[in-house]
Design a protein around this motif. Structure first.
Motif, PDB file in Angstrom:
ATOM      1  N   ASP A 231       0.862  -1.174   0.000  1.00 52.55           N
ATOM      2  CA  ASP A 231       0.000   0.000   0.000  1.00 52.55           C
ATOM      3  C   ASP A 231       0.898   1.223   0.000  1.00 52.55           C
ATOM      4  N   ALA A 232       0.744   2.059  -1.025  1.00 52.64           N
ATOM      5  CA  ALA A 232       1.542   3.282  -1.166  1.00 52.64           C
ATOM      6  C   ALA A 232       3.028   2.938  -1.083  1.00 52.64           C
ATOM      7  N   ASP A 233       3.766   3.547  -0.151  1.00 50.60           N
ATOM      8  CA  ASP A 233       5.208   3.327  -0.061  1.00 50.60           C
ATOM      9  C   ASP A 233       5.581   2.303   0.995  1.00 50.60           C
ATOM     10  N   THR A 234       4.635   1.482   1.395  1.00 48.10           N
ATOM     11  CA  THR A 234       4.876   0.403   2.345  1.00 48.10           C
ATOM     12  C   THR A 234       4.551  -0.922   1.670  1.00 48.10           C
ATOM     13  N   PHE A 235       5.477  -1.867   1.749  1.00 47.19           N
ATOM     14  CA  PHE A 235       5.179  -3.180   1.184  1.00 47.19           C
ATOM     15  C   PHE A 235       5.778  -4.264   2.056  1.00 47.19           C
ATOM     16  N   LEU A 236       5.224  -5.449   1.917  1.00 50.59           N
ATOM     17  CA  LEU A 236       5.603  -6.599   2.734  1.00 50.59           C
ATOM     18  C   LEU A 236       5.814  -7.794   1.826  1.00 50.59           C
ATOM     19  N   VAL A 237       6.910  -8.492   2.016  1.00 51.13           N
ATOM     20  CA  VAL A 237       7.115  -9.770   1.342  1.00 51.13           C
ATOM     21  C   VAL A 237       7.457 -10.806   2.407  1.00 51.13           C
ATOM     22  N   ALA A 238       6.782 -11.933   2.355  1.00 52.05           N
ATOM     23  CA  ALA A 238       6.936 -12.979   3.356  1.00 52.05           C
ATOM     24  C   ALA A 238       6.900 -14.330   2.663  1.00 52.05           C
ATOM     25  N   ASP A 239       7.317 -15.379   3.382  1.00 47.12           N
ATOM     26  CA  ASP A 239       7.261 -16.710   2.793  1.00 47.12           C
ATOM     27  C   ASP A 239       5.850 -17.265   2.895  1.00 47.12           C
ATOM     28  N   ASN A 240       5.681 -18.501   2.468  1.00 45.48           N
ATOM     29  CA  ASN A 240       4.332 -19.072   2.378  1.00 45.48           C
ATOM     30  C   ASN A 240       3.706 -19.368   3.739  1.00 45.48           C
ATOM     31  N   TRP A 241       4.495 -19.308   4.810  1.00 42.59           N
ATOM     32  CA  TRP A 241       3.943 -19.420   6.164  1.00 42.59           C
ATOM     33  C   TRP A 241       3.534 -18.053   6.715  1.00 42.59           C
ATOM     34  N   GLY A 242       3.966 -16.995   6.022  1.00 47.32           N
ATOM     35  CA  GLY A 242       3.785 -15.648   6.537  1.00 47.32           C
ATOM     36  C   GLY A 242       4.964 -15.160   7.340  1.00 47.32           C
ATOM     37  N   ASP A 243       6.043 -15.922   7.375  1.00 50.10           N
ATOM     38  CA  ASP A 243       7.208 -15.564   8.172  1.00 50.10           C
ATOM     39  C   ASP A 243       8.160 -14.659   7.400  1.00 50.10           C
ATOM     40  N   LEU A 244       8.890 -13.838   8.146  1.00 51.23           N
ATOM     41  CA  LEU A 244       9.993 -13.036   7.631  1.00 51.23           C
ATOM     42  C   LEU A 244      11.268 -13.579   8.256  1.00 51.23           C
ATOM     43  N   LYS A 245      12.256 -13.866   7.413  1.00 46.80           N
ATOM     44  CA  LYS A 245      13.475 -14.511   7.915  1.00 46.80           C
ATOM     45  C   LYS A 245      14.742 -13.727   7.642  1.00 46.80           C
ATOM     46  N   GLY A 246      14.613 -12.524   7.098  1.00 47.79           N
ATOM     47  CA  GLY A 246      15.790 -11.699   6.925  1.00 47.79           C
ATOM     48  C   GLY A 246      16.534 -11.900   5.629  1.00 47.79           C
TER      49      GLY A 246
END
Length: 715
Positions: free
Chosen positions: A28-43
């Motif tokens: 949304d606008a200048d914020t975005f999220l990418v995560a794996d298929n579990w919804g986790d963020l791993k760096g």
């Protein structure tokens, strides 16, 4: 596009660790999220990003000290919600009791809105007894710049403070080398049993048959306490905003083919997801995760692909780029007066000048495309007020084309980066190895790219037409300049023995005789003679270019050909769409429908979402296309490709001045018997167009006409 970073090396690294195609994106606008298929963020390449800074780099959920088993996960068709369905592994004994695997249904549902990630974790006990469920989250915020995340090394960086905790929230703080303080806050609706700066632990007692919800928020500002009402209200706003973006302009609907309609819907949803409503109007950001920002070339081409359906994108792009037109010379930014920007970035490294991309102008084609799009926008809309508003910018752009853009005075637009930090190649094929001689040697600069001369030709023609309308006495000179460019290209780029155009001229004026898809872009601009256009079309449709999934960027058998490369043999849907539209411009329809069918088949293998590019291996029965590991997904001009190809296949052109829609020799892709264009706006009027295959022809029937608009069919 590669922003100067080694995309090829990234592809190798990603192939070993899991590609971008395994990540799920929300924006949304200048914020975005990418995560794996579990919804986790791993760096890795994942995270929650705001203004090109990663404000949440780790966010991993465990149930009973183990990652739950994934049942399914997906992003909703409108691109608003990500949902992962999981179940527990065997839970450790708690008070003498333990729960077997598969008794808890754990749903993670999240969206991004108003600079924040909103998440709801719902746990339902389907077992035959009560369950004690240990739930934990590991988290962290590294405040890495987007270029660091992509692999650019920094010798030094700012100072991160120890996270602070407050009952049910954690605040992260980082002071950059630019003295800017960046913060993010993670908060929970329930106070954790134990909360540290990197971990939150909960112990929930869940009676059989019952459910419980945990709400979570994360954003760059101080947190409010999440609750069900905030989650619902913001979810409604996010969905309504996306719906408004998806419903702009005309719509397309195919036959009773859920797969084809799903492709149309997904592509439109991806355009909506990537479009940000800026003060200057809607702007399609290039793609996630690496290019979630305004790019000049990408924005122009995406807007052009959508122009016949939704001219508001072109208006927004033109207005935004005009306000960021260069006014001075800067070698570091590759800027000269009148030049249109290549990209803009908001992170720490750009602000400090560690990379030149804060406001970067190293695209040789963007200025020409800007002028050409203005001409196409006016023909489509008749919006003379915007043209008058942009006229000083258009004049400045043509002066750049005449002076700085033609560095050696030979009448052709050329480039040579002004500083070593800039892009070495500055056309759309901007990787380091994408422009070369037939024997594989890299050319000396300045380099004049084939397709850029086509864009310049279209720009001079546009200025001639617009100049006549606004009463500028230079209109005839601009028209003559277009003719001069045409003659120069036909004389200096055409290779008679190859029946094709050279990809570029080097600094000595010698042709780079590699055979590339760039010639398809030249067809799109209408520069070649009909005979040469026919020769180029024939070769583009041959086996050396056609992979069976679209057109390769480089002909098979050429030096440096590699179907796994970024630009030297891969398939880029937007590149194919421009080539297809170019063929249609010269009357080719059946082949256009055929190539459109191939791209549709490719989309079917990619869950109806075309990536930025994929490998150019030959198609084999029963096998799908091979993914390129670090292709952006979604990518705006990949999503827009289907709409430009359909316009080309249907033979639709719109002239707002005469209030006429012309349909010339329409064709439909194989297996598609009907297609309807609804609410097509022409000036103040609207009309629906119903296309249907009857025997060996496709006919069009106008329907629901409101206002003054003519529909003319030609064969």
């Amino acid at each position: 596009m590669d922003d100067g970073y080694s995309v090829q090396q990234t592809a190798v690294d990603s192939a070993e660790t899991g590609g971008l195609d395994t990540l799920q994106a929300l924006k949304d606008a200048d914020t975005f999220l990418v995560a794996d298929n579990w919804g986790d963020l791993k760096g890795g390449a994942d995270g929650l990003f705001h203004h090109d800074t990663r404000i949440l780099s780790r966010f991993v959920m465990t149930v009973g000290l183990a990652r739950p088993s994934r049942l399914s996960s997906s992003v909703s068709r409108d691109n608003v919600f990500f949902t992962a369905h999981t179940t527990n592994r065997p839970l450790p004994p708690m008070g003498g009791r333990s729960a077997p695997a598969g008794v808890l249904h754990i749903e993670r549902r999240r969206f991004v809105w108003a600079r924040r990630m909103f998440e709801r974790v719902r746990m339902v006990n389907h077992g035959i007894e009560d369950v004690l469920a240990p739930l934990a989250f590991e988290f962290g915020a590294d405040f890495a710049d987007i270029f660091q995340v992509r692999g650019t090394l920094r010798e030094t960086r700012g100072t991160g403070e120890a996270p602070t905790t407050d009952g049910r929230r954690v605040t992260f703080r980082y002071t950059g080398l630019d003295a800017v303080v960046r913060t993010s806050c993670l908060s929970f609706s329930e106070p954790p049993a134990r909360l540290t700066g990197s971990r939150a632990e909960f112990m929930f007692s869940l009676p059989m048959g019952k459910a419980l919800d945990l709400y979570i928020e994360c954003g760059p500002e101080a947190c409010s306490t999440p609750d069900p009402r905030r989650w619902r209200e913001n979810a409604v706003q996010a969905r309504l905003a996306m719906r408004r973006r998806r419903r702009r302009g005309a719509s397309l609907r195919g036959p009773r083919s859920p797969r084809f309609n799903q492709w149309l819907d997904q592509s439109r949803a991806d355009i909506a997801l990537l479009t940000t409503d800026l003060p200057t109007g809607p702007y399609p950001y290039a793609g996630t995760p690496w290019f979630s920002t305004p790019f000049g070339r990408d924005g122009i081409i995406s807007a052009w692909q959508m122009l016949w359906l939704d001219p508001s994108l072109a208006r927004g792009v033109l207005t935004y780029l005009a306000k960021r037109q260069a006014t001075e010379v800067s070698a570091f930014q590759d800027a000269q007066p009148g030049k249109i920007m290549h990209e803009t970035r908001g992170g720490e490294m750009s602000g400090l000048g560690e990379v030149p991309f804060g406001l970067y102008y190293g695209g040789v084609d963007t200025t020409c495309l800007f002028v050409a799009l203005a001409g196409a926008y006016f023909r489509r809309t008749g919006d003379i007020d915007l043209i008058r508003e942009l006229w000083p910018n258009l004049i400045a752009a043509t002066e750049w084309m005449r002076d700085y853009g033609d560095s050696n005075g030979d009448g052709l637009i050329d480039y040579q980066r002004a500083a070593g930090t800039g892009l070495s190649n500055q056309g759309w094929k901007d990787s380091e190895d994408s422009i070369f001689h037939a024997d594989g040697r890299f050319p000396k600069g300045p380099i004049a790219l084939l397709e850029v001369q086509g864009y310049a030709f279209a720009a001079w023609r546009a200025m001639a037409d617009l100049g006549a309308l606004v009463g500028d006495g230079r209109a005839l000179a601009w028209d003559n300049r277009a003719d001069e460019v045409r003659l120069l290209v036909e004389d200096r780029f055409w290779m008679e023995d190859q029946s094709f155009y050279a990809i570029a001229l080097d600094g000595d004026g010698n042709p780079c005789e590699a055979i590339g898809s760039n010639a398809g872009h030249l067809l799109f601009t209408g520069l070649p003679s009909p005979a040469r256009a026919a020769a180029v079309t024939k070769r583009l449709l041959g086996a050396e270019f056609r992979s069976g999934w679209g057109l390769r960027t480089l002909a098979r058998g050429q030096a440096r050909f590699n179907p796994m490369s970024y630009h030297n043999g891969s398939v880029w849907p937007h590149d194919t769409s421009l080539g297809v539209a170019g063929m249609a411009r010269y009357g080719e329809r059946d082949a256009v429908g055929m190539i459109l069918g191939e791209i549709y088949a490719a989309a079917s293998h990619f869950q109806m979402r075309l990536p930025e590019l994929f490998c150019g291996f030959e198609r084999h029965p029963g096998e799908g296309p091979i993914a390129y590991p670090v292709a952006c997904l979604p990518q705006a001009w990949a999503a827009g490709s289907v709409f430009l190809m359909l316009q080309a296949s249907l033979g639709v052109s719109i002239d707002a001045l005469t209030k006429t829609v012309t349909v010339d020799a329409p064709a439909l892709p194989a297996g598609i018997e009907r297609l309807t264009v609804s609410r097509l706006q022409v000036g103040d009027a609207t009309v629906d167009l119903a296309f249907e295959r009857l025997g060996d022809q496709v006919v069009v029937v106008p329907r629901n006409r409101i206002g003054e608009v003519r529909v003319v069919t030609t064969r």
